[in-house]
Design an enzyme around this catalytic site. Structure first.
Site, PDB file in Angstrom:
ATOM      1  N   SER A  80       0.876  -1.175   0.000  1.00 52.81           N
ATOM      2  CA  SER A  80       0.000   0.000   0.000  1.00 52.81           C
ATOM      3  C   SER A  80       0.908   1.219   0.000  1.00 52.81           C
ATOM      4  O   SER A  80       2.106   1.103   0.310  1.00 52.81           O
ATOM      5  CB  SER A  80      -0.841  -0.031   1.281  1.00 52.81           C
ATOM      6  OG  SER A  80      -1.404   1.227   1.556  1.00 52.81           O
ATOM      7  N   TYR A  97      -1.974  -1.421  10.409  1.00 51.60           N
ATOM      8  CA  TYR A  97      -1.935  -1.536   8.947  1.00 51.60           C
ATOM      9  C   TYR A  97      -0.608  -1.019   8.395  1.00 51.60           C
ATOM     10  O   TYR A  97       0.040  -1.663   7.559  1.00 51.60           O
ATOM     11  CB  TYR A  97      -3.102  -0.730   8.368  1.00 51.60           C
ATOM     12  CG  TYR A  97      -3.377  -0.935   6.904  1.00 51.60           C
ATOM     13  CD1 TYR A  97      -4.081  -2.054   6.457  1.00 51.60           C
ATOM     14  CD2 TYR A  97      -2.975   0.004   5.957  1.00 51.60           C
ATOM     15  CE1 TYR A  97      -4.371  -2.224   5.105  1.00 51.60           C
ATOM     16  CE2 TYR A  97      -3.253  -0.162   4.612  1.00 51.60           C
ATOM     17  CZ  TYR A  97      -3.956  -1.280   4.194  1.00 51.60           C
ATOM     18  OH  TYR A  97      -4.231  -1.450   2.853  1.00 51.60           O
TER      19      TYR A  97
HETATM   20  P1  NAD Z   1     -11.695  -6.365   0.264  1.00 48.29           P
HETATM   21  O1  NAD Z   1     -12.175  -6.279   1.682  1.00 48.29           O
HETATM   22  O2  NAD Z   1     -12.583  -5.866  -0.818  1.00 48.29           O
HETATM   23  O3  NAD Z   1     -11.317  -7.885  -0.079  1.00 48.29           O
HETATM   24  C1  NAD Z   1     -10.525  -8.631   0.794  1.00 48.29           C
HETATM   25  C2  NAD Z   1     -10.748 -10.114   0.516  1.00 48.29           C
HETATM   26  O4  NAD Z   1      -9.871 -10.831   1.409  1.00 48.29           O
HETATM   27  C3  NAD Z   1     -12.168 -10.603   0.800  1.00 48.29           C
HETATM   28  O5  NAD Z   1     -12.615 -11.406  -0.280  1.00 48.29           O
HETATM   29  C4  NAD Z   1     -12.031 -11.426   2.085  1.00 48.29           C
HETATM   30  O6  NAD Z   1     -12.946 -12.509   2.180  1.00 48.29           O
HETATM   31  C5  NAD Z   1     -10.586 -11.916   1.973  1.00 48.29           C
HETATM   32  N1  NAD Z   1     -10.002 -12.267   3.258  1.00 48.29           N
HETATM   33  C6  NAD Z   1     -10.053 -11.565   4.412  1.00 48.29           C
HETATM   34  N2  NAD Z   1      -9.421 -12.236   5.397  1.00 48.29           N
HETATM   35  C7  NAD Z   1      -8.927 -13.372   4.832  1.00 48.29           C
HETATM   36  C8  NAD Z   1      -8.181 -14.462   5.332  1.00 48.29           C
HETATM   37  N3  NAD Z   1      -7.830 -14.549   6.622  1.00 48.29           N
HETATM   38  N4  NAD Z   1      -7.840 -15.461   4.478  1.00 48.29           N
HETATM   39  C9  NAD Z   1      -8.220 -15.400   3.161  1.00 48.29           C
HETATM   40  N5  NAD Z   1      -8.935 -14.399   2.645  1.00 48.29           N
HETATM   41  C10 NAD Z   1      -9.297 -13.396   3.472  1.00 48.29           C
HETATM   42  O7  NAD Z   1     -10.282  -5.638   0.259  1.00 48.29           O
HETATM   43  P2  NAD Z   1      -9.459  -4.908  -0.929  1.00 48.29           P
HETATM   44  O8  NAD Z   1      -9.661  -3.455  -0.810  1.00 48.29           O
HETATM   45  O9  NAD Z   1      -9.678  -5.600  -2.216  1.00 48.29           O
HETATM   46  O10 NAD Z   1      -7.967  -5.180  -0.395  1.00 48.29           O
HETATM   47  C11 NAD Z   1      -7.142  -6.221  -0.904  1.00 48.29           C
HETATM   48  C12 NAD Z   1      -5.715  -5.919  -0.512  1.00 48.29           C
HETATM   49  O11 NAD Z   1      -5.335  -4.642  -1.060  1.00 48.29           O
HETATM   50  C13 NAD Z   1      -5.479  -5.817   0.997  1.00 48.29           C
HETATM   51  O12 NAD Z   1      -4.229  -6.384   1.314  1.00 48.29           O
HETATM   52  C14 NAD Z   1      -5.447  -4.316   1.237  1.00 48.29           C
HETATM   53  O13 NAD Z   1      -4.713  -3.982   2.381  1.00 48.29           O
HETATM   54  C15 NAD Z   1      -4.773  -3.854  -0.040  1.00 48.29           C
HETATM   55  N6  NAD Z   1      -4.970  -2.442  -0.363  1.00 48.29           N
HETATM   56  C16 NAD Z   1      -6.226  -1.946  -0.512  1.00 48.29           C
HETATM   57  C17 NAD Z   1      -6.365  -0.597  -0.815  1.00 48.29           C
HETATM   58  C18 NAD Z   1      -7.728   0.015  -0.988  1.00 48.29           C
HETATM   59  O14 NAD Z   1      -7.794   1.251  -1.028  1.00 48.29           O
HETATM   60  N7  NAD Z   1      -8.789  -0.766  -1.123  1.00 48.29           N
HETATM   61  C19 NAD Z   1      -5.253   0.222  -0.963  1.00 48.29           C
HETATM   62  C20 NAD Z   1      -3.986  -0.324  -0.799  1.00 48.29           C
HETATM   63  C21 NAD Z   1      -3.867  -1.670  -0.505  1.00 48.29           C
END
Ligand code: NAD
Length: 260
Positions: free
Chosen positions: A142, A155
């Site tokens: 991130s 985080y």
């Molecule tokens: P999201 O909540 O839409 O999706 C996360 C997915 O992970 C879900 O399908 C959930 O069921 C799954 N999950 C959660 N815990 C789990 C576990 N213990 N084992 C297996 N699966 C699990 O989230 P997102 O926004 O798509 O984020 C995905 C990644 O991107 C994360 O690592 C997040 O930190 C990173 N990220 C997101 C953003 C943002 O702005 N959305 C920005 C930077 C980084």
């Protein structure tokens, strides 16, 4: 540079960023395991992607914090398709509190999903990549791998940690043709971020619109959210890069929120 027939495991890919990466990879002919906590959602996503083609997808139940579950999920993919070429360690959650109020169990839960998850899935996939003499591991970092924000101690700590883990894998994996890199997105409107908007507004005593305009997009060059497709494109680059030159790196995709 393509992923045709490449066997890929993407954690947390039933929705959000992981789903978009899976879609991009399947559109390029890859075989993608949708590894998620929620098997029903993973199966649904996999079926939809297989229908789109030209690649294919399967759903795999995996809690990335559980060693036995990770090992069983990776083995299921190897039994089904014969190996693992690409791992995207993407599963993640967000929990926001001021540090002085951060419940210890919530701190440990967040670190476990991000860091234990990346460690366990990498550990399970590496032997198969080493056997093949090639592979790519991609961690979902991130902007918070490089920058800090209030309320996000767990985080920010976890996302900084992933840079270190990827660099070690890059050094250990080099002799076996395995690369490791980190994607560092800015704010992407997924369920994870939608949930944070009212939470941060309540914590900081400001409106939801102010959270979006000032906290989330205030530092960007154009006040735009990064999209899941933007992140998927970077994942594709890291996964499909044709030589071992691109390893141990992190790429920020954030509309200029963070520049280096
Ligand atoms: P999201 O909540 O839409 O999706 C996360 C997915 O992970 C879900 O399908 C959930 O069921 C799954 N999950 C959660 N815990 C789990 C576990 N213990 N084992 C297996 N699966 C699990 O989230 P997102 O926004 O798509 O984020 C995905 C990644 O991107 C994360 O690592 C997040 O930190 C990173 N990220 C997101 C953003 C943002 O702005 N959305 C920005 C930077 C980084």
């Amino acid at each position: 540079m393509n992923l045709n027939k490449k066997i890929c495991i993407i954690t947390g890919s039933a929705q959000g960023i992981g789903y978009a990466i899976a879609k991009r990879f399947v559109a390029d002919g890859a075989k993608v395991a949708i590894a998620d906590l929620r098997l029903d959602a993973a199966n649904e996503t996999a079926a939809a992607l297989t229908k789109m083609g030209p690649g294919e997808a399967i759903g795999v139940e995996m809690n990335v914090t559980n060693e036995a579950a990770v090992n069983a999920g990776v083995q299921q993919v190897v039994d089904h398709w014969g190996g693992v070429d690409v791992l995207v360690s993407n599963a993640g959650i967000q929990i926001v509190h001021e540090l002085q109020d951060f419940p210890f169990d919530q701190w440990k839960k967040l670190l476990s999903i991000h860091l234990d998850g990346a460690f366990l899935t990498s550990k399970a996939c590496l032997p198969h990549m080493y056997k093949a003499g090639s592979g790519a591991i991609i961690m979902m970092g991130s902007v918070h791998s490089k920058e800090a924000s209030p309320l996000k101690s767990a985080y920010v700590t976890a996302k900084h940690g992933l840079l270190g883990l990827a660099r070690v894998i890059a050094k250990e994996g080099a002799a076996h043709g395995v690369r490791a890199n980190v994607i560092c997105p800015g704010f992407v409107k997924t369920p994870l971020v939608e949930k944070q908007i009212p939470e941060q507004a309540a914590e900081l005593g400001i409106s939801e619109q102010e959270v979006i305009n000032k906290i989330m997009l205030g530092g960007t060059v154009d006040q735009e959210f990064t999209t899941v497709e933007d992140v998927a494109e970077v994942a594709h680059l890291f996964a499909a890069f044709p030589t071992n030159a691109l390893t141990g790196q992190s790429m920020v995709v954030s509309h200029g929120w963070f520049m280096e």
